[in-house]
Write a protein that holds these residues in place. Structure first.
Motif, PDB file in Angstrom:
ATOM      1  N   ALA A 167      -1.456-102.489  28.375  1.00  0.00           N
ATOM      2  CA  ALA A 167      -1.992-102.147  27.044  1.00  0.00           C
ATOM      3  C   ALA A 167      -3.271-102.944  26.757  1.00  0.00           C
ATOM      4  N   ALA A 168      -3.271-104.246  27.093  1.00  0.00           N
ATOM      5  CA  ALA A 168      -4.466-105.066  26.846  1.00  0.00           C
ATOM      6  C   ALA A 168      -5.642-104.516  27.644  1.00  0.00           C
ATOM      7  N   ASP A 169      -5.381-104.188  28.887  1.00  0.00           N
ATOM      8  CA  ASP A 169      -6.411-103.663  29.789  1.00  0.00           C
ATOM      9  C   ASP A 169      -7.003-102.362  29.228  1.00  0.00           C
ATOM     10  N   VAL A 170      -6.132-101.381  28.991  1.00  0.00           N
ATOM     11  CA  VAL A 170      -6.607-100.057  28.557  1.00  0.00           C
ATOM     12  C   VAL A 170      -7.232-100.124  27.158  1.00  0.00           C
ATOM     13  N   SER A 171      -6.777-101.065  26.329  1.00  0.00           N
ATOM     14  CA  SER A 171      -7.251-101.128  24.933  1.00  0.00           C
ATOM     15  C   SER A 171      -8.748-101.445  24.835  1.00  0.00           C
ATOM     16  N   HIS A 172      -9.341-101.997  25.893  1.00  0.00           N
ATOM     17  CA  HIS A 172     -10.769-102.337  25.832  1.00  0.00           C
ATOM     18  C   HIS A 172     -11.684-101.126  26.005  1.00  0.00           C
ATOM     19  N   ILE A 173     -11.091-100.003  26.367  1.00  0.00           N
ATOM     20  CA  ILE A 173     -11.893 -98.774  26.570  1.00  0.00           C
ATOM     21  C   ILE A 173     -12.409 -98.251  25.229  1.00  0.00           C
ATOM     22  N   ASN A 174     -13.618 -97.692  25.256  1.00  0.00           N
ATOM     23  CA  ASN A 174     -14.279 -97.250  24.014  1.00  0.00           C
ATOM     24  C   ASN A 174     -13.827 -95.869  23.570  1.00  0.00           C
ATOM     25  N   SER A 175     -12.603 -95.771  23.084  1.00  0.00           N
ATOM     26  CA  SER A 175     -12.132 -94.511  22.479  1.00  0.00           C
ATOM     27  C   SER A 175     -11.280 -94.893  21.267  1.00  0.00           C
ATOM     28  N   PRO A 176     -11.087 -93.948  20.333  1.00  0.00           N
ATOM     29  CA  PRO A 176     -10.477 -94.324  19.051  1.00  0.00           C
ATOM     30  C   PRO A 176      -8.998 -94.724  19.105  1.00  0.00           C
ATOM     31  N   ALA A 177      -8.228 -94.255  20.087  1.00  0.00           N
ATOM     32  CA  ALA A 177      -6.771 -94.479  20.052  1.00  0.00           C
ATOM     33  C   ALA A 177      -6.423 -95.963  19.979  1.00  0.00           C
ATOM     34  N   LEU A 178      -5.578 -96.312  19.009  1.00  0.00           N
ATOM     35  CA  LEU A 178      -5.108 -97.697  18.891  1.00  0.00           C
ATOM     36  C   LEU A 178      -3.953 -97.885  19.858  1.00  0.00           C
ATOM     37  N   MET A 179      -3.961 -99.013  20.575  1.00  0.00           N
ATOM     38  CA  MET A 179      -2.981 -99.209  21.653  1.00  0.00           C
ATOM     39  C   MET A 179      -2.031-100.332  21.319  1.00  0.00           C
ATOM     40  N   LYS A 180      -0.793-100.166  21.775  1.00  0.00           N
ATOM     41  CA  LYS A 180       0.110-101.305  21.711  1.00  0.00           C
ATOM     42  C   LYS A 180       1.097-101.216  22.873  1.00  0.00           C
ATOM     43  N   GLY A 181       1.386-102.378  23.469  1.00  0.00           N
ATOM     44  CA  GLY A 181       2.364-102.419  24.558  1.00  0.00           C
ATOM     45  C   GLY A 181       3.705-102.927  24.051  1.00  0.00           C
ATOM     46  N   PHE A 182       4.798-102.341  24.530  1.00  0.00           N
ATOM     47  CA  PHE A 182       6.151-102.756  24.141  1.00  0.00           C
ATOM     48  C   PHE A 182       6.966-102.960  25.407  1.00  0.00           C
ATOM     49  N   MET A 183       7.814-103.978  25.380  1.00  0.00           N
ATOM     50  CA  MET A 183       8.533-104.327  26.606  1.00  0.00           C
ATOM     51  C   MET A 183      10.001-104.609  26.294  1.00  0.00           C
ATOM     52  N   GLY A 184      10.883-103.985  27.057  1.00  0.00           N
ATOM     53  CA  GLY A 184      12.311-104.300  26.931  1.00  0.00           C
ATOM     54  C   GLY A 184      13.005-103.559  25.810  1.00  0.00           C
ATOM     55  N   ASP A 185      14.339-103.473  25.927  1.00  0.00           N
ATOM     56  CA  ASP A 185      15.183-102.725  24.986  1.00  0.00           C
ATOM     57  C   ASP A 185      14.898-103.022  23.516  1.00  0.00           C
ATOM     58  N   ASP A 186      14.700-104.315  23.224  1.00  0.00           N
ATOM     59  CA  ASP A 186      14.516-104.738  21.828  1.00  0.00           C
ATOM     60  C   ASP A 186      13.319-104.064  21.170  1.00  0.00           C
ATOM     61  N   GLN A 187      12.319-103.703  21.983  1.00  0.00           N
ATOM     62  CA  GLN A 187      11.079-103.162  21.408  1.00  0.00           C
ATOM     63  C   GLN A 187      10.970-101.641  21.545  1.00  0.00           C
ATOM     64  N   LEU A 188      12.007-101.024  22.115  1.00  0.00           N
ATOM     65  CA  LEU A 188      11.933 -99.569  22.350  1.00  0.00           C
ATOM     66  C   LEU A 188      11.840 -98.788  21.038  1.00  0.00           C
ATOM     67  N   GLY A 189      12.627 -99.189  20.044  1.00  0.00           N
ATOM     68  CA  GLY A 189      12.621 -98.489  18.752  1.00  0.00           C
ATOM     69  C   GLY A 189      11.233 -98.483  18.127  1.00  0.00           C
ATOM     70  N   GLU A 190      10.618 -99.653  18.106  1.00  0.00           N
ATOM     71  CA  GLU A 190       9.279 -99.757  17.496  1.00  0.00           C
ATOM     72  C   GLU A 190       8.260 -98.934  18.290  1.00  0.00           C
ATOM     73  N   ALA A 191       8.423 -98.934  19.625  1.00  0.00           N
ATOM     74  CA  ALA A 191       7.505 -98.151  20.469  1.00  0.00           C
ATOM     75  C   ALA A 191       7.580 -96.662  20.116  1.00  0.00           C
ATOM     76  N   LEU A 192       8.781 -96.193  19.788  1.00  0.00           N
ATOM     77  CA  LEU A 192       8.983 -94.759  19.557  1.00  0.00           C
ATOM     78  C   LEU A 192       8.699 -94.314  18.127  1.00  0.00           C
ATOM     79  N   GLU A 193       8.930 -95.199  17.188  1.00  0.00           N
ATOM     80  CA  GLU A 193       8.835 -94.865  15.756  1.00  0.00           C
ATOM     81  C   GLU A 193       7.563 -94.073  15.446  1.00  0.00           C
ATOM     82  N   GLY A 194       7.726 -92.890  14.821  1.00  0.00           N
ATOM     83  CA  GLY A 194       6.562 -92.109  14.371  1.00  0.00           C
ATOM     84  C   GLY A 194       5.859 -91.317  15.466  1.00  0.00           C
ATOM     85  N   SER A 195       6.440 -91.265  16.657  1.00  0.00           N
ATOM     86  CA  SER A 195       5.751 -90.548  17.744  1.00  0.00           C
ATOM     87  C   SER A 195       5.771 -89.038  17.529  1.00  0.00           C
TER      88      SER A 195
END
Ligand SMILES: NC(=O)c1ccc[n+]([C@@H]2O[C@H](COP(=O)([O-])OP(=O)(O)OC[C@H]3O[C@@H](n4cnc5c(N)ncnc54)[C@H](O)[C@@H]3O)[C@@H](O)[C@H]2O)c1
Ligand SMILES: O=C(O)C[C@H](O)C(=O)O
Length: 340
Positions: free
Chosen positions: A67-95
């Protein structure tokens, strides 16, 4: 041309191709398995898609770096990386769209079905989380064996009370990508102008390219050529697995195919008319409950599952032969979902 005229012409062009910058709603795309061989280039391609406003990268490990790597690219999409079971819900929310390339790939000598034992459980767990955190999202299933993982997903969603057959897709775009390339090469036509529907499923003989419906039509191909093109399309995955010699299966062409299909889904959601792609979906086109064919995409996902059109005798024979294997793979998925 004056700069102002140039600018408005560019905007008009963008709009006509479904990429209007001002009219499009916010769209969140989540990729599950984003740190993998497919996941990484797919993350890159989705970051480049102007229709994506938020991109959520989830994996069991490695996603913050991607996510850090790809986030430096010049396009509008906001990026976030999520790792492990605990963060799966937040990763999916609103998709709006969840793309799933999570799971193990083949090695030489394996069939896609040999991946079932590991990937079925992964897909089941991820779909359980989708039902909980983003039940209205379109789900684009890449994980193999697609002929079984899509029925597993359907059963998980049914059990959770969130199943909508219009929103579940087995991604078979790579079969179409291959059929187009192989046909263009043999017929000597520009690949960018080629279209070939591929129906059935996504494994061996269940992959049935309909070269009789290929455009532009070619009268230079013999029946022998068509049979060889059919076999090469059916064995396209194995061709890559063998060439990679133990280092996995198609990743770059799959990322391209996954991005093409997700882009079509986004355009459909945004109301762009006449978006048609092949996909493995719930279907009444044959007696099988799931089948890949051309699908018209719209604001709610599948707008219409299109029929097979006219088949020649070779294709009719292929269709009859694939049904036994496809039926058994579908049933295997359904049984797994109920039994575990
Ligand atoms: N549909 C198609 O046309 C098509 C084409 C190519 C590959 N595939 C399939 O896609 C899958 C992935 O292939 P790959 O080459 O990217 O494999 P890979 O091993 O390189 O990557 C898979 C990723 O999934 C992650 N993962 C495993 N368990 C997970 C979980 N529970 N939650 C989230 N992430 C998890 C892994 O950590 C890894 O990063 C395979 O099953 C492969 O057969 C399908
Ligand atoms: O062949 C595989 O195992 C991966 C994928 O299904 C493909 O078609 O490339």
């Amino acid at each position: 041309m004056r700069p102002s005229l140039l600018k408005s012409t560019a905007e008009l062009l963008r709009r006509s191709r479904g990429y209007a910058s001002t009219a499009n709603p916010e769209r969140k795309v989540a990729i599950l398995g984003a740190a993998g061989g497919i996941g990484q280039p797919l993350s890159l391609l989705m970051k480049l898609n102007p229709l994506v406003s938020s991109l959520s990268l989830y994996d069991i490990a490695g996603t913050p770096g991607v996510a850090a790597d790809v986030s430096h690219i010049n396009s509008p999409a906001l990026m976030k990386g999520f790792m492990g079971d605990d963060q799966l819900g937040e990763a999916l929310e609103g998709s709006d769209i969840v793309i799933i390339p999570a799971g193990v790939p083949r090695k030489p000598g394996m069939t896609r079905d040999d991946l079932f034992n590991i990937n079925a459980g992964i897909v089941k767990a991820l779909c359980t989380a989708i039902a909980k955190h983003c039940p209205n999202a379109l789900v684009n299933m890449i994980s193999n064996p697609v002929n079984s993982t899509v029925p597993i997903a359907a059963e998980v969603f049914k059990k959770a009370g969130t199943y909508d057959e219009k929103k579940l897709f087995g991604v078979t775009t790579l079969d179409v990508v291959r059929a187009k390339t192989f046909y263009a090469g043999k017929a000597g036509v520009p690949v960018t102008e080629v279209n070939v529907p591929v129906v059935g499923g996504h494994a061996g003989i269940t992959i049935l390219p309909l070269f009789s419906q290929a455009t532009p039509a070619s009268n230079s191909l013999s029946q022998e050529d068509i049979e060889a093109l059919t076999k090469r399309t059916q064995d396209g995955g194995t061709e890559v697995v063998e060439a990679k010699a133990g280092k996995g299966s198609a990743t770059l062409s799959m990322a391209y195919a996954g991005a093409v299909f997700a882009d079509a889904c986004l355009k459909g959601l945004n109301g762009v008319p006449d978006i048609v792609e092949c996909s493995f979906v719930q279907s009444t086109v044959t007696e099988l409950p799931f089948f890949a064919s051309k699908v018209r995409l719209g604001k709610n996902g599948v707008e219409e599952v299109l029929g097979l059109g006219e088949l020649n005798d070779f294709e009719k024979k292929g269709l009859e032969s694939l049904k036994v294997e496809l039926k058994s793979s579908i049933e295997k998925g359904i049984k797994f979902a109920h039994g575990n």
